[in-house]
Design a protein around this motif. Structure first.
Motif, PDB file in Angstrom:
ATOM      1  N   ARG A  33       0.842  -1.213   0.000  1.00  0.00           N
ATOM      2  CA  ARG A  33       0.000   0.000   0.000  1.00  0.00           C
ATOM      3  C   ARG A  33       0.869   1.252   0.000  1.00  0.00           C
ATOM      4  O   ARG A  33       0.589   2.216  -0.706  1.00  0.00           O
ATOM      5  N   GLN A  34       1.924   1.247   0.796  1.00  0.00           N
ATOM      6  CA  GLN A  34       2.780   2.432   0.932  1.00  0.00           C
ATOM      7  C   GLN A  34       3.651   2.681  -0.288  1.00  0.00           C
ATOM      8  O   GLN A  34       3.964   3.825  -0.603  1.00  0.00           O
ATOM      9  N   THR A  35       4.061   1.626  -0.977  1.00  0.00           N
ATOM     10  CA  THR A  35       4.992   1.773  -2.095  1.00  0.00           C
ATOM     11  C   THR A  35       4.317   1.754  -3.451  1.00  0.00           C
ATOM     12  O   THR A  35       4.939   2.094  -4.458  1.00  0.00           O
ATOM     13  N   GLY A  36       3.056   1.304  -3.511  1.00  0.00           N
ATOM     14  CA  GLY A  36       2.347   1.246  -4.775  1.00  0.00           C
ATOM     15  C   GLY A  36       2.522  -0.064  -5.524  1.00  0.00           C
ATOM     16  O   GLY A  36       1.950  -0.241  -6.597  1.00  0.00           O
ATOM     17  N   HIS A  37       3.312  -0.990  -4.985  1.00  0.00           N
ATOM     18  CA  HIS A  37       3.433  -2.300  -5.604  1.00  0.00           C
ATOM     19  C   HIS A  37       2.126  -3.064  -5.391  1.00  0.00           C
ATOM     20  O   HIS A  37       1.387  -2.802  -4.444  1.00  0.00           O
ATOM     21  N   GLU A  38       1.841  -4.015  -6.263  1.00  0.00           N
ATOM     22  CA  GLU A  38       0.604  -4.792  -6.174  1.00  0.00           C
ATOM     23  C   GLU A  38       0.852  -6.106  -5.440  1.00  0.00           C
ATOM     24  O   GLU A  38       1.722  -6.884  -5.839  1.00  0.00           O
ATOM     25  N   LEU A  39       0.099  -6.343  -4.389  1.00  0.00           N
ATOM     26  CA  LEU A  39       0.135  -7.631  -3.707  1.00  0.00           C
ATOM     27  C   LEU A  39      -0.802  -8.557  -4.480  1.00  0.00           C
ATOM     28  O   LEU A  39      -2.014  -8.472  -4.360  1.00  0.00           O
TER      29      LEU A  39
ATOM     30  N   ALA B 254      -1.446 -13.565  -1.235  1.00  0.00           N
ATOM     31  CA  ALA B 254      -0.871 -13.842   0.077  1.00  0.00           C
ATOM     32  C   ALA B 254      -1.496 -15.156   0.540  1.00  0.00           C
ATOM     33  O   ALA B 254      -2.693 -15.213   0.798  1.00  0.00           O
ATOM     34  N   THR B 255      -0.684 -16.196   0.599  1.00  0.00           N
ATOM     35  CA  THR B 255      -1.185 -17.511   0.963  1.00  0.00           C
ATOM     36  C   THR B 255      -0.301 -18.115   2.043  1.00  0.00           C
ATOM     37  O   THR B 255       0.730 -17.554   2.418  1.00  0.00           O
ATOM     38  N   ARG B 256      -0.728 -19.255   2.537  1.00  0.00           N
ATOM     39  CA  ARG B 256       0.018 -19.959   3.573  1.00  0.00           C
ATOM     40  C   ARG B 256       0.247 -21.392   3.111  1.00  0.00           C
ATOM     41  O   ARG B 256      -0.661 -22.052   2.629  1.00  0.00           O
ATOM     42  N   GLU B 257       1.491 -21.839   3.266  1.00  0.00           N
ATOM     43  CA  GLU B 257       1.847 -23.235   2.997  1.00  0.00           C
ATOM     44  C   GLU B 257       2.397 -23.795   4.314  1.00  0.00           C
ATOM     45  O   GLU B 257       3.582 -23.659   4.595  1.00  0.00           O
ATOM     46  N   GLY B 258       1.505 -24.352   5.120  1.00  0.00           N
ATOM     47  CA  GLY B 258       1.908 -24.795   6.459  1.00  0.00           C
ATOM     48  C   GLY B 258       2.265 -23.584   7.303  1.00  0.00           C
ATOM     49  O   GLY B 258       1.456 -22.684   7.474  1.00  0.00           O
ATOM     50  N   GLU B 259       3.492 -23.549   7.796  1.00  0.00           N
ATOM     51  CA  GLU B 259       3.959 -22.427   8.625  1.00  0.00           C
ATOM     52  C   GLU B 259       4.548 -21.286   7.796  1.00  0.00           C
ATOM     53  O   GLU B 259       4.919 -20.257   8.338  1.00  0.00           O
ATOM     54  N   VAL B 260       4.637 -21.472   6.496  1.00  0.00           N
ATOM     55  CA  VAL B 260       5.288 -20.482   5.630  1.00  0.00           C
ATOM     56  C   VAL B 260       4.240 -19.608   4.952  1.00  0.00           C
ATOM     57  O   VAL B 260       3.296 -20.098   4.335  1.00  0.00           O
ATOM     58  N   LEU B 261       4.438 -18.298   5.059  1.00  0.00           N
ATOM     59  CA  LEU B 261       3.599 -17.327   4.364  1.00  0.00           C
ATOM     60  C   LEU B 261       4.235 -17.067   3.006  1.00  0.00           C
ATOM     61  O   LEU B 261       5.452 -16.887   2.911  1.00  0.00           O
ATOM     62  N   VAL B 262       3.416 -17.046   1.958  1.00  0.00           N
ATOM     63  CA  VAL B 262       3.925 -16.848   0.602  1.00  0.00           C
ATOM     64  C   VAL B 262       3.237 -15.613   0.012  1.00  0.00           C
ATOM     65  O   VAL B 262       2.006 -15.568  -0.084  1.00  0.00           O
ATOM     66  N   PHE B 263       4.044 -14.644  -0.365  1.00  0.00           N
ATOM     67  CA  PHE B 263       3.547 -13.397  -0.948  1.00  0.00           C
ATOM     68  C   PHE B 263       4.054 -13.264  -2.372  1.00  0.00           C
ATOM     69  O   PHE B 263       5.237 -13.497  -2.624  1.00  0.00           O
ATOM     70  N   VAL B 264       3.161 -12.897  -3.283  1.00  0.00           N
ATOM     71  CA  VAL B 264       3.561 -12.606  -4.655  1.00  0.00           C
ATOM     72  C   VAL B 264       3.276 -11.118  -4.881  1.00  0.00           C
ATOM     73  O   VAL B 264       2.152 -10.661  -4.705  1.00  0.00           O
ATOM     74  N   ILE B 265       4.334 -10.407  -5.255  1.00  0.00           N
ATOM     75  CA  ILE B 265       4.260  -8.946  -5.413  1.00  0.00           C
ATOM     76  C   ILE B 265       4.628  -8.586  -6.842  1.00  0.00           C
ATOM     77  O   ILE B 265       5.653  -9.057  -7.361  1.00  0.00           O
TER      78      ILE B 265
END
Length: 75
Positions: free
Chosen positions: A52-58, A61-72
């Motif tokens: 939101r602050q930088t203008g990049h698009e999220l 945002a998903t979860r694979e077990g304990e790991v959070l996965v973000f695609v930007i």
């Protein structure tokens, strides 16, 4: 073809996942995709706020077990 990079931020604590992801985004052309994997629970709030602050698009945002996965997408 869209440039894509991946960054493994597992094991890093706030603010390092976001700071290092920002550094990786600089390597991409506009429209490129960065996939970040993180285990810090704060990343769940940090990455949407960063985008939101930088203008990049999220893109996702998903979860694979304990790991959070973000695609930007770089803007």
């Amino acid at each position: 073809m869209t440039d894509t990079l991946e960054y493994d931020a597992t094991g890093l604590l706030c603010p390092l996942p976001v700071l290092r992801a920002n550094r990786k985004l600089r390597e991409l052309d506009v429209g490129g995709l960065l996939t970040v994997r993180a285990t810090d629970p704060a990343a769940e709030a940090d990455f949407p706020a960063f985008c939101r602050q930088t203008g990049h698009e999220l893109v996702s945002a998903t979860r694979e077990g304990e790991v959070l996965v973000f695609v930007i997408r770089k803007r």
